[in-house]
Design a protein around this motif. Sequence first.
Motif, PDB file in Angstrom:
ATOM      1  N   LYS C   9       0.846  -1.184   0.000  1.00  0.00           N
ATOM      2  CA  LYS C   9       0.000   0.000   0.000  1.00  0.00           C
ATOM      3  C   LYS C   9       0.882   1.234   0.000  1.00  0.00           C
ATOM      4  O   LYS C   9       1.808   1.352   0.800  1.00  0.00           O
ATOM      5  CB  LYS C   9      -0.898   0.007   1.240  1.00  0.00           C
ATOM      6  N   LYS C  45      -7.600  -1.770   8.030  1.00  0.00           N
ATOM      7  CA  LYS C  45      -8.526  -1.076   7.132  1.00  0.00           C
ATOM      8  C   LYS C  45      -8.634  -1.780   5.782  1.00  0.00           C
ATOM      9  O   LYS C  45      -9.693  -1.786   5.167  1.00  0.00           O
ATOM     10  CB  LYS C  45      -8.091   0.374   6.921  1.00  0.00           C
ATOM     11  N   LEU C  50     -11.889  -0.859   3.688  1.00  0.00           N
ATOM     12  CA  LEU C  50     -11.988   0.598   3.749  1.00  0.00           C
ATOM     13  C   LEU C  50     -10.778   1.270   3.111  1.00  0.00           C
ATOM     14  O   LEU C  50     -10.744   2.485   2.951  1.00  0.00           O
ATOM     15  CB  LEU C  50     -12.147   1.050   5.201  1.00  0.00           C
ATOM     16  N   LEU C  51      -9.781   0.470   2.764  1.00  0.00           N
ATOM     17  CA  LEU C  51      -8.657   0.933   1.953  1.00  0.00           C
ATOM     18  C   LEU C  51      -8.425  -0.147   0.901  1.00  0.00           C
ATOM     19  O   LEU C  51      -8.654  -1.320   1.160  1.00  0.00           O
ATOM     20  CB  LEU C  51      -7.384   1.083   2.793  1.00  0.00           C
ATOM     21  N   GLN C  52      -7.965   0.257  -0.265  1.00  0.00           N
ATOM     22  CA  GLN C  52      -7.665  -0.715  -1.311  1.00  0.00           C
ATOM     23  C   GLN C  52      -6.151  -0.885  -1.425  1.00  0.00           C
ATOM     24  O   GLN C  52      -5.429   0.102  -1.423  1.00  0.00           O
ATOM     25  CB  GLN C  52      -8.238  -0.234  -2.652  1.00  0.00           C
ATOM     26  N   HIS C  66     -14.036  -5.211  -0.266  1.00  0.00           N
ATOM     27  CA  HIS C  66     -14.512  -3.852  -0.517  1.00  0.00           C
ATOM     28  C   HIS C  66     -15.356  -3.451   0.671  1.00  0.00           C
ATOM     29  O   HIS C  66     -15.584  -4.257   1.564  1.00  0.00           O
ATOM     30  CB  HIS C  66     -15.316  -3.801  -1.813  1.00  0.00           C
ATOM     31  N   ARG C  67     -15.870  -2.201   0.663  1.00  0.00           N
ATOM     32  CA  ARG C  67     -16.513  -1.730   1.886  1.00  0.00           C
ATOM     33  C   ARG C  67     -17.685  -2.602   2.316  1.00  0.00           C
ATOM     34  O   ARG C  67     -17.963  -2.746   3.495  1.00  0.00           O
ATOM     35  CB  ARG C  67     -16.957  -0.268   1.795  1.00  0.00           C
ATOM     36  N   ARG C  68     -18.351  -3.239   1.348  1.00  0.00           N
ATOM     37  CA  ARG C  68     -19.523  -4.028   1.754  1.00  0.00           C
ATOM     38  C   ARG C  68     -19.152  -5.391   2.328  1.00  0.00           C
ATOM     39  O   ARG C  68     -20.029  -6.170   2.695  1.00  0.00           O
ATOM     40  CB  ARG C  68     -20.497  -4.145   0.585  1.00  0.00           C
ATOM     41  N   SER C  70     -18.260  -5.554   4.992  1.00  0.00           N
ATOM     42  CA  SER C  70     -18.710  -5.317   6.362  1.00  0.00           C
ATOM     43  C   SER C  70     -19.798  -6.289   6.782  1.00  0.00           C
ATOM     44  O   SER C  70     -20.077  -6.410   7.970  1.00  0.00           O
ATOM     45  CB  SER C  70     -19.211  -3.882   6.507  1.00  0.00           C
ATOM     46  N   LYS C  71     -20.400  -6.995   5.835  1.00  0.00           N
ATOM     47  CA  LYS C  71     -21.374  -7.997   6.277  1.00  0.00           C
ATOM     48  C   LYS C  71     -20.683  -9.210   6.905  1.00  0.00           C
ATOM     49  O   LYS C  71     -21.312  -9.965   7.641  1.00  0.00           O
ATOM     50  CB  LYS C  71     -22.314  -8.402   5.136  1.00  0.00           C
ATOM     51  N   VAL C  73     -17.482  -8.686   8.397  1.00  0.00           N
ATOM     52  CA  VAL C  73     -16.407  -8.122   9.202  1.00  0.00           C
ATOM     53  C   VAL C  73     -16.952  -7.016  10.105  1.00  0.00           C
ATOM     54  O   VAL C  73     -17.687  -6.149   9.647  1.00  0.00           O
ATOM     55  CB  VAL C  73     -15.315  -7.522   8.279  1.00  0.00           C
ATOM     56  N   SER C  74     -16.603  -7.066  11.379  1.00  0.00           N
ATOM     57  CA  SER C  74     -16.985  -6.006  12.304  1.00  0.00           C
ATOM     58  C   SER C  74     -15.724  -5.202  12.621  1.00  0.00           C
ATOM     59  O   SER C  74     -14.742  -5.764  13.096  1.00  0.00           O
ATOM     60  CB  SER C  74     -17.562  -6.627  13.578  1.00  0.00           C
ATOM     61  N   TYR C  75     -15.741  -3.908  12.342  1.00  0.00           N
ATOM     62  CA  TYR C  75     -14.522  -3.111  12.434  1.00  0.00           C
ATOM     63  C   TYR C  75     -14.653  -2.043  13.508  1.00  0.00           C
ATOM     64  O   TYR C  75     -15.632  -1.308  13.551  1.00  0.00           O
ATOM     65  CB  TYR C  75     -14.245  -2.460  11.070  1.00  0.00           C
ATOM     66  N   SER C  77     -12.750   1.259  14.863  1.00  0.00           N
ATOM     67  CA  SER C  77     -11.717   2.214  14.480  1.00  0.00           C
ATOM     68  C   SER C  77     -10.990   2.735  15.711  1.00  0.00           C
ATOM     69  O   SER C  77     -11.537   2.742  16.808  1.00  0.00           O
ATOM     70  CB  SER C  77     -12.372   3.376  13.733  1.00  0.00           C
ATOM     71  N   ARG C  79     -10.361   5.734  15.882  1.00  0.00           N
ATOM     72  CA  ARG C  79     -10.921   7.077  16.020  1.00  0.00           C
ATOM     73  C   ARG C  79     -12.311   6.977  16.643  1.00  0.00           C
ATOM     74  O   ARG C  79     -12.834   5.899  16.823  1.00  0.00           O
ATOM     75  CB  ARG C  79     -11.023   7.731  14.632  1.00  0.00           C
TER      76      ARG C  79
END
Lengths: 244, 131, 230
Positions: C9, C45, C50-52, C66-68, C70-71, C73-75, C77, C79
């Motif tokens: 990255k 991430k 949330l990052l490629q 990819h962002r979806r 999330s089904k 993965v529980s993330y 942050s 922040r």
Amino acid sequence: MAAWAASFKKDFRLTRSFFFVGLVMNLMILSLTLFITHGDNLYPFIPLLAVVALHVFYLPLFLFTSLRTEAGHLHLWLHNPQSAAALLLSKILNGLIMTIISLIVLYAMAGLLLISRFHLIEPHWTDTWMAGWLIFVHVILISVGIGVWVILLWSLYHALKYRIGRWNWLVILAAVILPSWIGSLFDSSSLYKMLTQWGSLEMNFPTFSIDPIPAYAGEYLYHFIITVGLFYLSAWIMDRKAEV
Amino acid sequence: MDEFNSSKPIYLQLADRINRLIVSKELKAGQKLQSVREMALSYNVNPNTIQRTYSELEREGVLETRRGQGSFVTEQEERLIQLRGKMKEEQIETFVQVMREMGFSSDEIVSGLRDHLLKMNKGDESVDRID
Amino acid sequence: MIELTNVSKTYKKRSVIANISFTVPLGKIIGIVGENGSGKSTILKMIAGLLQPTTGTVTVNGENAHRRISKHVSYLSDRDSFYPFFTVREAIAYQASQFSDFNLAKAEEIMAYMALDPDKKISALSKGNRGRLKIVLTLARNVPYLLMDEPLSGLDPMVRHAIVKGMISYLDLETQTLIMTSHEISEIEPILDSFIAIKDGALVRKTEVEHLHESEGLGITDWMKKAYLE
């Protein structure tokens, strides 16, 4: 659907101060108008009409505000199994409802001012009524058209921000200028005319001293397709390329 | 109590602690042990580590796992006596090794140990008398 | 399974992750350790989609992240992860509305265990309570992979202890894997199965913690002191 409804409510809470500030500004402009203008004339409608016209920027500004708030904790918004299209539609619908309410408030104010001045426009009433409706609808259509560009630029920015650094802004600028330049070239081409100039919806206001305004169903369809296309392009970028 | 020595696998340190509890009869023959998760919580370690400890003790014949019921201290008297002997042996071995490293002779170790035990016993008796 | 294959990255021109590959199966607690800015957060991430990756691939259950994702993965942050106008209860209800695998009963239980007041506004919560709430929101999902970025950072020892206990109690290691980054290595070491050590974006070592104890007689911190100074 329950997930989307919850996002919709959340988006309202996220941006409701934008909405209320807008309403207060409408009231302030009305009071200012009443304070400045006197007498039996149509001058009070000029600022009102200007504010109505400015509502083409209501949805774009709303979307920019809402998206900027989300950008402060982007993982929170994007770490979500709903499609970007659904997430964006929640914001667009919120913004549209707010735009419509704000416009209705302005129109109601205009109506109140009109009661005592009705005799001034009585001969033009049918055309005025018609023009009022057409302005209402077109303000909304144009605001959606601009709003989709805001979404596209925002998603492009978040897809590119870690990749190209300070050239980012130039790319985004190019992303606005190039397509609109190509678009305007295309708009004056005969191919465009051939494609869009069907289903005449000429708008005619016989009691106003203006020429009829040409309009075609094909043009509406063309802009509709472009808007939907840009929307799905933005959603695709957000789902696949945007980074937090 | 919860601190582990990082020079040795935690699952072996836990096995050692359970063995001591069994030898001192705080865990009796046939007694049920805490579930893996309960044990993980009381020692603040990964449940997989407890699982490994239980498997190790099962392999050694100290624990028996009954499907759906949990882990129990074995009721095989012979195995428990063996464990008792082994634990004693290990402790003495450690002690002797340290003494040897410091240069004490076998006689010194034995007489020192005898004196110490005598002193301890007297102390115990004096406590008894006051009672 | 989570699989990173030759992942690099680059942010603008700065390389953050350099050619990392590893896999993580179900049923483990894994720690990612390394100095500040070594790329730990970036790895999480990327797994969360949330990052490629600039090059290479990151997959979760064989699916590109990819962002979806999330089904699955529980993330969590590092922040602040809240809409500040929510109360604790509303934040939990919102999370439940967004994730169909969210277990409300479990969330209530963790919330009670963490002694969180459900009627308090998030903007009025202390840092410790916000840290607790993040754990409730992330841990109450019945999801195969949980990613936590610095879940203990900046919290006082009592809260850190409660959170570690919460992980042991509420993580189901038959069906779930937890990957977390942390600087509080001594606190998480007893609950880790394995650790992944990162230095300047490169993978230094991935091994079982018990293996490190057994083969080298070292804890993670002592090993890092040796390995990172060389």
